[in-house]
Design a protein around this motif. Structure first.
Motif, PDB file in Angstrom:
ATOM      1  N   ASP A   1       0.837  -1.195   0.000  1.00  0.00           N
ATOM      2  CA  ASP A   1       0.000   0.000   0.000  1.00  0.00           C
ATOM      3  C   ASP A   1       0.880   1.255   0.000  1.00  0.00           C
ATOM      4  O   ASP A   1       1.972   1.262   0.566  1.00  0.00           O
ATOM      5  CB  ASP A   1      -0.924   0.004   1.217  1.00  0.00           C
ATOM      6  N   PHE A   2       0.407   2.311  -0.629  1.00  0.00           N
ATOM      7  CA  PHE A   2       1.160   3.557  -0.744  1.00  0.00           C
ATOM      8  C   PHE A   2       0.177   4.674  -1.088  1.00  0.00           C
ATOM      9  O   PHE A   2      -1.009   4.432  -1.365  1.00  0.00           O
ATOM     10  CB  PHE A   2       2.256   3.442  -1.803  1.00  0.00           C
ATOM     11  N   LEU A   3       0.686   5.892  -1.084  1.00  0.00           N
ATOM     12  CA  LEU A   3      -0.108   7.059  -1.466  1.00  0.00           C
ATOM     13  C   LEU A   3       0.188   7.398  -2.918  1.00  0.00           C
ATOM     14  O   LEU A   3       1.328   7.729  -3.276  1.00  0.00           O
ATOM     15  CB  LEU A   3       0.209   8.255  -0.561  1.00  0.00           C
ATOM     16  N   LEU A   4      -0.831   7.307  -3.762  1.00  0.00           N
ATOM     17  CA  LEU A   4      -0.679   7.621  -5.173  1.00  0.00           C
ATOM     18  C   LEU A   4      -0.604   9.144  -5.343  1.00  0.00           C
ATOM     19  O   LEU A   4      -1.541   9.861  -4.988  1.00  0.00           O
ATOM     20  CB  LEU A   4      -1.860   7.041  -5.957  1.00  0.00           C
ATOM     21  N   PHE A   5       0.519   9.602  -5.886  1.00  0.00           N
ATOM     22  CA  PHE A   5       0.785  11.035  -6.082  1.00  0.00           C
ATOM     23  C   PHE A   5       0.654  11.823  -4.777  1.00  0.00           C
ATOM     24  O   PHE A   5       0.337  13.017  -4.780  1.00  0.00           O
ATOM     25  CB  PHE A   5      -0.146  11.623  -7.142  1.00  0.00           C
ATOM     26  N   GLY A   6       0.852  11.132  -3.649  1.00  0.00           N
ATOM     27  CA  GLY A   6       0.855  11.776  -2.361  1.00  0.00           C
ATOM     28  C   GLY A   6      -0.506  12.077  -1.771  1.00  0.00           C
ATOM     29  O   GLY A   6      -0.583  12.676  -0.679  1.00  0.00           O
ATOM     30  N   LYS A   7      -1.609  11.641  -2.426  1.00  0.00           N
ATOM     31  CA  LYS A   7      -2.922  11.994  -1.881  1.00  0.00           C
ATOM     32  C   LYS A   7      -3.992  10.921  -2.034  1.00  0.00           C
ATOM     33  O   LYS A   7      -5.066  11.052  -1.435  1.00  0.00           O
ATOM     34  CB  LYS A   7      -3.414  13.291  -2.509  1.00  0.00           C
ATOM     35  N   TYR A   8      -3.781   9.857  -2.833  1.00  0.00           N
ATOM     36  CA  TYR A   8      -4.800   8.828  -3.021  1.00  0.00           C
ATOM     37  C   TYR A   8      -4.295   7.505  -2.433  1.00  0.00           C
ATOM     38  O   TYR A   8      -3.156   7.094  -2.693  1.00  0.00           O
ATOM     39  CB  TYR A   8      -5.138   8.627  -4.510  1.00  0.00           C
ATOM     40  N   GLU A   9      -5.152   6.844  -1.668  1.00  0.00           N
ATOM     41  CA  GLU A   9      -4.813   5.521  -1.137  1.00  0.00           C
ATOM     42  C   GLU A   9      -4.811   4.507  -2.287  1.00  0.00           C
ATOM     43  O   GLU A   9      -5.762   4.432  -3.066  1.00  0.00           O
ATOM     44  CB  GLU A   9      -5.825   5.088  -0.074  1.00  0.00           C
ATOM     45  N   ALA A  10      -3.748   3.718  -2.374  1.00  0.00           N
ATOM     46  CA  ALA A  10      -3.622   2.727  -3.445  1.00  0.00           C
ATOM     47  C   ALA A  10      -2.846   1.526  -2.916  1.00  0.00           C
ATOM     48  O   ALA A  10      -2.180   1.592  -1.866  1.00  0.00           O
ATOM     49  CB  ALA A  10      -2.930   3.318  -4.668  1.00  0.00           C
ATOM     50  N   VAL A  11      -2.942   0.436  -3.622  1.00  0.00           N
ATOM     51  CA  VAL A  11      -2.235  -0.789  -3.241  1.00  0.00           C
ATOM     52  C   VAL A  11      -1.842  -1.540  -4.510  1.00  0.00           C
ATOM     53  O   VAL A  11      -2.599  -1.563  -5.495  1.00  0.00           O
ATOM     54  CB  VAL A  11      -3.114  -1.680  -2.331  1.00  0.00           C
ATOM     55  N   MET A  12      -0.637  -2.113  -4.503  1.00  0.00           N
ATOM     56  CA  MET A  12      -0.153  -2.961  -5.588  1.00  0.00           C
ATOM     57  C   MET A  12      -0.155  -4.407  -5.099  1.00  0.00           C
ATOM     58  O   MET A  12       0.349  -4.697  -4.007  1.00  0.00           O
ATOM     59  CB  MET A  12       1.252  -2.554  -6.017  1.00  0.00           C
ATOM     60  N   ILE A  13      -0.702  -5.291  -5.900  1.00  0.00           N
ATOM     61  CA  ILE A  13      -0.843  -6.698  -5.524  1.00  0.00           C
ATOM     62  C   ILE A  13      -0.116  -7.543  -6.565  1.00  0.00           C
ATOM     63  O   ILE A  13      -0.337  -7.389  -7.777  1.00  0.00           O
ATOM     64  CB  ILE A  13      -2.331  -7.100  -5.439  1.00  0.00           C
ATOM     65  N   PHE A  14       0.738  -8.444  -6.098  1.00  0.00           N
ATOM     66  CA  PHE A  14       1.479  -9.321  -7.009  1.00  0.00           C
ATOM     67  C   PHE A  14       2.076 -10.473  -6.211  1.00  0.00           C
ATOM     68  O   PHE A  14       2.095 -10.471  -4.971  1.00  0.00           O
ATOM     69  CB  PHE A  14       2.582  -8.550  -7.745  1.00  0.00           C
ATOM     70  N   PHE A  15       2.574 -11.471  -6.936  1.00  0.00           N
ATOM     71  CA  PHE A  15       3.341 -12.568  -6.352  1.00  0.00           C
ATOM     72  C   PHE A  15       4.816 -12.267  -6.554  1.00  0.00           C
ATOM     73  O   PHE A  15       5.280 -12.109  -7.694  1.00  0.00           O
ATOM     74  CB  PHE A  15       2.982 -13.905  -6.997  1.00  0.00           C
ATOM     75  N   SER A  16       5.558 -12.207  -5.472  1.00  0.00           N
ATOM     76  CA  SER A  16       6.968 -11.822  -5.560  1.00  0.00           C
ATOM     77  C   SER A  16       7.804 -12.831  -6.342  1.00  0.00           C
ATOM     78  O   SER A  16       8.863 -12.485  -6.861  1.00  0.00           O
ATOM     79  CB  SER A  16       7.545 -11.662  -4.151  1.00  0.00           C
ATOM     80  N   SER A  17       7.348 -14.089  -6.444  1.00  0.00           N
ATOM     81  CA  SER A  17       8.120 -15.112  -7.158  1.00  0.00           C
ATOM     82  C   SER A  17       7.943 -15.038  -8.667  1.00  0.00           C
ATOM     83  O   SER A  17       8.656 -15.739  -9.391  1.00  0.00           O
ATOM     84  CB  SER A  17       7.711 -16.499  -6.665  1.00  0.00           C
ATOM     85  N   LEU A  18       7.013 -14.218  -9.153  1.00  0.00           N
ATOM     86  CA  LEU A  18       6.731 -14.178 -10.589  1.00  0.00           C
ATOM     87  C   LEU A  18       7.121 -12.868 -11.252  1.00  0.00           C
ATOM     88  O   LEU A  18       7.063 -12.781 -12.481  1.00  0.00           O
ATOM     89  CB  LEU A  18       5.231 -14.429 -10.834  1.00  0.00           C
ATOM     90  N   VAL A  19       7.477 -11.857 -10.493  1.00  0.00           N
ATOM     91  CA  VAL A  19       7.704 -10.533 -11.067  1.00  0.00           C
ATOM     92  C   VAL A  19       9.127 -10.085 -10.796  1.00  0.00           C
ATOM     93  O   VAL A  19       9.848 -10.643  -9.969  1.00  0.00           O
ATOM     94  CB  VAL A  19       6.707  -9.505 -10.484  1.00  0.00           C
ATOM     95  N   ASN A  20       9.532  -9.040 -11.531  1.00  0.00           N
ATOM     96  CA  ASN A  20      10.822  -8.390 -11.326  1.00  0.00           C
ATOM     97  C   ASN A  20      10.607  -7.207 -10.388  1.00  0.00           C
ATOM     98  O   ASN A  20      10.092  -6.164 -10.796  1.00  0.00           O
ATOM     99  CB  ASN A  20      11.395  -7.931 -12.665  1.00  0.00           C
TER     100      ASN A  20
END
Length: 549
Positions: A53-72
């Motif tokens: 989870d992080f703040l998108l452009f410093g003002k919107y709540e957002a989350v990135m979802i992925f499997f760490s074994s499949l991505v760079n």
């Protein structure tokens, strides 16, 4: 992080029967927490599951979802997380509200080549398990899917099962993109078509169907697509799974689909009008239709000059016939027709068989089974140990069997020559078919002599004539056949003679070479006042005559 004891307790609780689950929502909602909860419920508990989870452009709540074994993850940090976590001042034209935020992120913010937006919640889990990153924003009922898949695999190496003396050294790997790149590298044509779709209800393995649109028969392509489309299984692990589903006669010992790990061989098949099938995760390609004579041809037949290629092919066919019929003929002659042998040779064989307690048919069967066991053990053992085992098996065990009186020297020689002849078959699955048929022929020879060998041969030939591969007779171009198809059958004629593609493939464009090849010497003769078609100078006569034939 939970220990294994806590994981065990949690798993047992999940297996307890409870109230039925509420139906899953079909579309994404505006609440980020609800969307994330539904998505985690669909994916279950996984140790490599990441929800950043992080703040998108410093003002919107957002989350990135992925499997760490499949991505760079380095590319995610550099090309996705870093630009999205920047302040609005660092971006021009950031929307003041959530309207159009997904469009802005995809068009301007992130630096990814492939991606798309998705509103259905049920489409997100399959995308994540394929290596996609899912971006969810609070208040936006839409997700952004970014292709960040990267799996470390072995590099392109020399094929292990199809060795050549003169030819390319590249072989397929397990990654589909690399295999398609090897194909397009060798076949840089706009006519190459690649149809990719997932197959398998659980594995969702990507299957690629490749063909040349201007050459391949549309009915062949349609039939290949139809047979693949009706496959209903939970998993496709290797291309061999598809081969077993699409072949015409599963009970036949002869393969009706050719497999190869050589891109150059696949390209040659596509240029003839055949269809190739590749599977993500498999280093082999399937080629259809596959005919009997294909399994005894190699790349060396075409990279070498036609005289040498034809000679090697004839030797290979002789080795094939000897590996199939040699033990049966030996048993039939020894058991029923010893008068067919010269007297001195018969006396030498009878002296060698003195003291052997088994009849000839049982002796040959025991030696053949022992050789097959030794061959299988050599394949399954590590390479260094397997080589030592083969030497020990051939030298020590064979000599010990002769010394102990369990086998005659001539039987050891017959079995050794048969095994060497079977090694000359280039295709492993075709060699297995011949090894299987060798045993019933030996039994028929032991029961009926030469009549049994003849009956077994007739049955094998009738079976071959009965087989089809995707509508093409298996024994083409022998039966039925045309003269131009025989140019690449028993022998390999010069390349300039093979002007047309095989007629039994019913291709759209049958021409390989133009009817008349332009010749610089004929132009010189015309410029000097000569007549077209007159004899060329002697030093160019042979070459030009061949090219215009």
């Amino acid at each position: 992080m939970q220990g294994w004891k806590e994981k065990y307790t949690s798993y047992i609780k999940k297996q307890q029967p409870g109230p039925p689950k509420a139906p899953e929502t079909e579309v994404l909602g505006h609440s980020l927490a609800d969307n994330l909860e539904h998505l985690q419920a669909l994916l279950g508990s996984n140790g490599d599951f990441v929800a950043r989870d992080f703040l998108l452009f410093g003002k919107y709540e957002a989350v990135m979802i992925f499997f760490s074994s499949l991505v760079n993850q380095e590319q995610i940090q550099e090309h996705i997380l870093k630009p999205l976590m920047a302040r609005p001042d660092d971006h021009q034209g950031v929307p003041e509200n959530l309207d159009g935020i997904i469009h802005y992120v995809w068009k301007i913010a992130v630096q990814v080549t492939q991606g798309n937006s998705e509103r259905k919640l049920s489409c997100l889990p399959p995308a994540i398990v394929k290596g996609n990153l899912v971006l969810l924003i609070d208040g936006v009922p839409e997700a952004l899917l970014l292709d960040m898949r990267q799996i470390d695999l072995r590099s392109v190496d020399q094929p292990q099962t199809e060795q050549v003396i003169r030819g390319p050294r590249e072989g397929y790997v397990e990654k589909l993109e690399n295999n398609l790149a090897l194909l397009r590298y060798r076949l840089q044509s706009t006519d190459l078509r690649v149809e990719i779709s997932p197959l398998g209800s659980r594995t969702r393995s990507r299957v690629a169907l490749c063909y040349l649109d201007s050459i391949a028969d549309p009915q062949l392509v349609a039939e290949a697509m139809r047979r693949i489309s009706i496959i209903d299984t939970d998993g496709i692990i290797d291309a061999g799974y598809i081969e077993q589903f699409i072949e015409d006669q599963p009970l036949s010992p002869f393969p009706q689909v050719q497999n190869t790990e050589r891109p150059d061989k696949t390209v040659a098949a596509l240029l003839e009008g055949r269809v190739a099938i590749l599977v993500d995760g498999s280093p082999f390609a399937l080629i259809i239709p596959a005919l009997f004579n294909q399994f005894f041809q190699t790349v060396d037949d075409y990279t070498e000059r036609f005289i040498m290629g034809s000679l090697i092919r004839i030797i290979r066919l002789i080795a094939l016939a000897s590996s199939l019929f040699f033990p049966a003929l030996y048993v039939s002659v020894i058991s029923f027709n010893p008068e067919l042998m010269p007297t001195d040779f018969a006396v030498a064989i009878s002296g060698g068989r003195a003291g052997v307690p088994f009849p000839a048919v049982l002796e040959v069967l025991i030696m053949e089974v022992s050789m097959e066991v030794l061959r299988e053990a050599t394949i399954r053992l590590p390479q260094m140990i397997g080589g030592a085992l083969s030497i020990v098996g051939v030298l020590v065990i064979g000599q010990a069997a002769v010394a102990a009186g369990l086998a005659s020297p001539i039987t050891v020689v017959i079995v050794a020559l048969t095994t060497i002849g079977s090694f000359a078959t280039p295709a492993y699955n075709a060699a297995i078919a011949l090894r299987m048929l060798r045993f019933p022929l030996i039994l028929l020879a032991g029961m009926f002599g030469l009549y049994g060998v003849m009956i077994g041969t007739i049955l094998i030939i009738n079976h071959l004539l009965f087989l089809d591969s995707f509508g093409v007779p298996y024994m083409s171009p022998f039966i039925p056949g045309k003269w131009r198809d025989w140019k690449d059958a028993l022998v390999r004629v010069p390349l300039w003679w093979m002007r047309r593609r095989p007629s039994f493939l019913h291709v759209r464009d049958s021409a390989r070479l133009p009817r008349a090849v332009p010749d610089v010497y004929e132009d010189q003769i015309l410029q000097q006042g000569g007549e077209a078609g007159e004899r060329y100078p002697s030093d160019h006569d042979a070459a030009n005559g061949r090219r215009n034939r």
